[in-house]
Write a protein that holds these residues in place. Structure first.
Motif, PDB file in Angstrom:
ATOM      1  N   UNK A   4       5.495   3.563  16.249  1.00 23.72           N
ATOM      2  CA  UNK A   4       4.355   4.454  16.472  1.00 23.72           C
ATOM      3  C   UNK A   4       3.187   3.729  17.132  1.00 23.72           C
ATOM      4  N   UNK A   5       3.451   2.629  17.806  1.00 20.36           N
ATOM      5  CA  UNK A   5       2.394   1.887  18.485  1.00 20.36           C
ATOM      6  C   UNK A   5       1.636   2.793  19.447  1.00 20.36           C
ATOM      7  N   UNK A   6       0.311   2.757  19.363  1.00 14.40           N
ATOM      8  CA  UNK A   6      -0.513   3.512  20.278  1.00 14.40           C
ATOM      9  C   UNK A   6      -0.662   4.978  19.950  1.00 14.40           C
ATOM     10  N   UNK A   7      -0.050   5.434  18.883  1.00 13.88           N
ATOM     11  CA  UNK A   7      -0.113   6.843  18.516  1.00 13.88           C
ATOM     12  C   UNK A   7      -1.287   7.099  17.569  1.00 13.88           C
ATOM     13  N   UNK A   8      -1.811   8.302  17.639  1.00 15.02           N
ATOM     14  CA  UNK A   8      -2.876   8.748  16.747  1.00 15.02           C
ATOM     15  C   UNK A   8      -2.332   9.857  15.856  1.00 15.02           C
ATOM     16  N   UNK A   9      -2.520   9.704  14.548  1.00 24.36           N
ATOM     17  CA  UNK A   9      -1.973  10.656  13.577  1.00 24.36           C
ATOM     18  C   UNK A   9      -3.060  11.145  12.645  1.00 24.36           C
ATOM     19  N   UNK A  10      -2.931  12.394  12.220  1.00 23.28           N
ATOM     20  CA  UNK A  10      -3.816  12.999  11.226  1.00 23.28           C
ATOM     21  C   UNK A  10      -2.973  13.392  10.022  1.00 23.28           C
ATOM     22  N   UNK A  11      -3.453  13.098   8.834  1.00 20.74           N
ATOM     23  CA  UNK A  11      -2.759  13.450   7.593  1.00 20.74           C
ATOM     24  C   UNK A  11      -3.731  14.192   6.690  1.00 20.74           C
ATOM     25  N   UNK A  12      -3.452  15.455   6.391  1.00 18.31           N
ATOM     26  CA  UNK A  12      -4.286  16.171   5.430  1.00 18.31           C
ATOM     27  C   UNK A  12      -3.821  15.842   4.012  1.00 18.31           C
ATOM     28  N   UNK A  13      -4.756  15.899   3.068  1.00 14.60           N
ATOM     29  CA  UNK A  13      -4.422  15.474   1.708  1.00 14.60           C
ATOM     30  C   UNK A  13      -4.012  14.020   1.682  1.00 14.60           C
ATOM     31  N   UNK A  30       2.373   1.196  13.267  1.00 11.38           N
ATOM     32  CA  UNK A  30       1.607   1.077  14.492  1.00 11.38           C
ATOM     33  C   UNK A  30       0.599   2.154  14.788  1.00 11.38           C
ATOM     34  N   UNK A  31       0.578   3.236  14.028  1.00  6.00           N
ATOM     35  CA  UNK A  31      -0.315   4.358  14.331  1.00  6.00           C
ATOM     36  C   UNK A  31      -1.736   4.081  13.854  1.00  6.00           C
ATOM     37  N   UNK A  32      -2.683   4.720  14.517  1.00  7.66           N
ATOM     38  CA  UNK A  32      -4.044   4.841  14.001  1.00  7.66           C
ATOM     39  C   UNK A  32      -4.124   6.173  13.285  1.00  7.66           C
ATOM     40  N   UNK A  33      -4.674   6.175  12.098  1.00  5.24           N
ATOM     41  CA  UNK A  33      -4.583   7.356  11.237  1.00  5.24           C
ATOM     42  C   UNK A  33      -5.961   7.860  10.853  1.00  5.24           C
ATOM     43  N   UNK A  34      -6.104   9.166  10.864  1.00  2.00           N
ATOM     44  CA  UNK A  34      -7.274   9.835  10.311  1.00  2.00           C
ATOM     45  C   UNK A  34      -6.805  10.676   9.134  1.00  2.00           C
ATOM     46  N   UNK A  35      -7.411  10.465   7.976  1.00  2.00           N
ATOM     47  CA  UNK A  35      -7.042  11.224   6.791  1.00  2.00           C
ATOM     48  C   UNK A  35      -8.131  12.238   6.464  1.00  2.00           C
ATOM     49  N   UNK A  36      -7.704  13.380   5.986  1.00  2.00           N
ATOM     50  CA  UNK A  36      -8.629  14.387   5.497  1.00  2.00           C
ATOM     51  C   UNK A  36      -8.307  14.702   4.049  1.00  2.00           C
ATOM     52  N   UNK A  37      -9.323  14.929   3.253  1.00  2.00           N
ATOM     53  CA  UNK A  37      -9.121  15.282   1.858  1.00  2.00           C
ATOM     54  C   UNK A  37     -10.370  16.007   1.378  1.00  2.00           C
ATOM     55  N   UNK A  38     -10.217  16.860   0.409  1.00  2.00           N
ATOM     56  CA  UNK A  38     -11.364  17.614  -0.090  1.00  2.00           C
ATOM     57  C   UNK A  38     -12.324  16.750  -0.901  1.00  2.00           C
ATOM     58  N   UNK A  39     -11.872  15.587  -1.336  1.00  2.00           N
ATOM     59  CA  UNK A  39     -12.651  14.662  -2.176  1.00  2.00           C
ATOM     60  C   UNK A  39     -13.155  13.500  -1.319  1.00  2.00           C
ATOM     61  N   UNK A  40     -14.422  13.512  -0.942  1.00  2.00           N
ATOM     62  CA  UNK A  40     -14.957  12.470  -0.062  1.00  2.00           C
ATOM     63  C   UNK A  40     -14.890  11.089  -0.693  1.00  2.00           C
ATOM     64  N   UNK A  41     -15.131  10.986  -1.996  1.00  2.00           N
ATOM     65  CA  UNK A  41     -15.052   9.686  -2.657  1.00  2.00           C
ATOM     66  C   UNK A  41     -13.642   9.112  -2.553  1.00  2.00           C
ATOM     67  N   UNK A  42     -12.643   9.981  -2.707  1.00  2.00           N
ATOM     68  CA  UNK A  42     -11.255   9.534  -2.574  1.00  2.00           C
ATOM     69  C   UNK A  42     -10.953   9.122  -1.140  1.00  2.00           C
ATOM     70  N   UNK A  43     -11.521   9.831  -0.166  1.00  2.00           N
ATOM     71  CA  UNK A  43     -11.348   9.462   1.241  1.00  2.00           C
ATOM     72  C   UNK A  43     -11.889   8.067   1.498  1.00  2.00           C
ATOM     73  N   UNK A  44     -13.106   7.814   1.037  1.00  2.00           N
ATOM     74  CA  UNK A  44     -13.737   6.511   1.261  1.00  2.00           C
ATOM     75  C   UNK A  44     -12.915   5.388   0.643  1.00  2.00           C
ATOM     76  N   UNK A  45     -12.424   5.614  -0.560  1.00  2.00           N
ATOM     77  CA  UNK A  45     -11.607   4.598  -1.234  1.00  2.00           C
ATOM     78  C   UNK A  45     -10.299   4.367  -0.490  1.00  2.00           C
ATOM     79  N   UNK A  46      -9.672   5.448  -0.033  1.00  2.00           N
ATOM     80  CA  UNK A  46      -8.388   5.337   0.661  1.00  2.00           C
ATOM     81  C   UNK A  46      -8.536   4.581   1.984  1.00  2.00           C
TER      82      UNK A  46
END
Length: 246
Positions: A4-13, A30-46
């Protein structure tokens, strides 16, 4: 090169449980990942756990809101990158027998687990079709295959994810966008380990491999569907169940 080199991925939850394992596996490949979650504190920790801003970014995302999903995808593409992978993983449970389940409990699960996947699939597809490529992976559940007592809401939503996936795959195939689904069975997470021992033992007795799955085993299948190794797969459903309910 990682697959997954050079790929951009989004993961909800993506801030916890299976979603976090998926994000970690995509990054490891190899991917760059953006995560979304309803809990901002959990996002920051992850994000810290995933290696910080060089590997992952995150934002609050309520998948019931189209605007939140669009904002998450905007974040993923803020540096001009294409959206290569969308993993619609966010989900909730509100278990009860049908007699005792409230309409609010039914609606909540349908809104997050089915409508949320539809909103994520629709938003990602609109961007991927412009690029002529992309992979969308929707997380269903074994409950959507067999139906589970006490889960009429969850089973209905997860069965709906399969139908949605197949219909979307037919609409998008000629545009170079693939849509596939994964159906996990009993996966060892804090949520499943908190269930009563009797319920755990019953589920274990149904698994030919004799053990629960681990989050990374679901994540590995998602990574396969995200990359070019699965380039001729669309509209498929992959059971990660240890053989349960074959």
């Amino acid at each position: 090169m990682a697959m997954l080199d050079g790929r951009t991925a989004v993961v909800t939850g993506g801030a916890q449980g299976i979603g976090l394992a998926i994000a970690r596996t995509l990054i490891d490949n190899g991917a760059r990942v953006v995560i979304g979650d309803i809990d901002q504190a959990a996002v920051d920790k992850a994000v810290v756990e995933l290696g910080g801003a060089d590997a992952a970014r995150g934002a609050t995302c309520d998948v019931r809101r189209a605007a939140d999903i669009e904002a998450l995808l905007d974040l993923a593409q803020s540096d001009g990158a294409a959206l290569d992978v969308m993993v619609n993983n966010a989900g909730i449970t509100r278990d009860a027998t049908m007699r005792r389940m409230s309409e609010d409990e039914f609606d909540a699960v349908i809104e997050v687990n089915l409508k949320g996947v539809w909103l994520g699939t629709r938003a990602a597809a609109a961007r991927m079709r412009e690029a002529g490529r992309g992979s969308i992976v929707n997380i269903s559940s074994l409950s959507g295959k067999v139906g589970m007592a006490g889960q009429t809401n969850y089973s209905a939503a997860k069965a709906g994810v399969v139908g949605l996936t197949k219909a979307a795959a037919k609409e998008l195939a000629h545009l170079g966008v693939r849509v596939n689904a994964v159906q996990p069975g009993l996966i060892r997470t804090p949520m499943t380990e908190a269930m009563p021992q009797k319920a755990w033992d019953q589920k274990m007795s149904e698994i030919p491999m004799g053990r629960p799955g681990e989050p990374h085993e679901v994540a590995g299948v998602v990574a396969f569907l995200a990359c070019d190794w699965s380039s001729y797969l669309t509209g498929t459903v992959h059971e990660v169940t240890g053989g349960r309910f074959m």
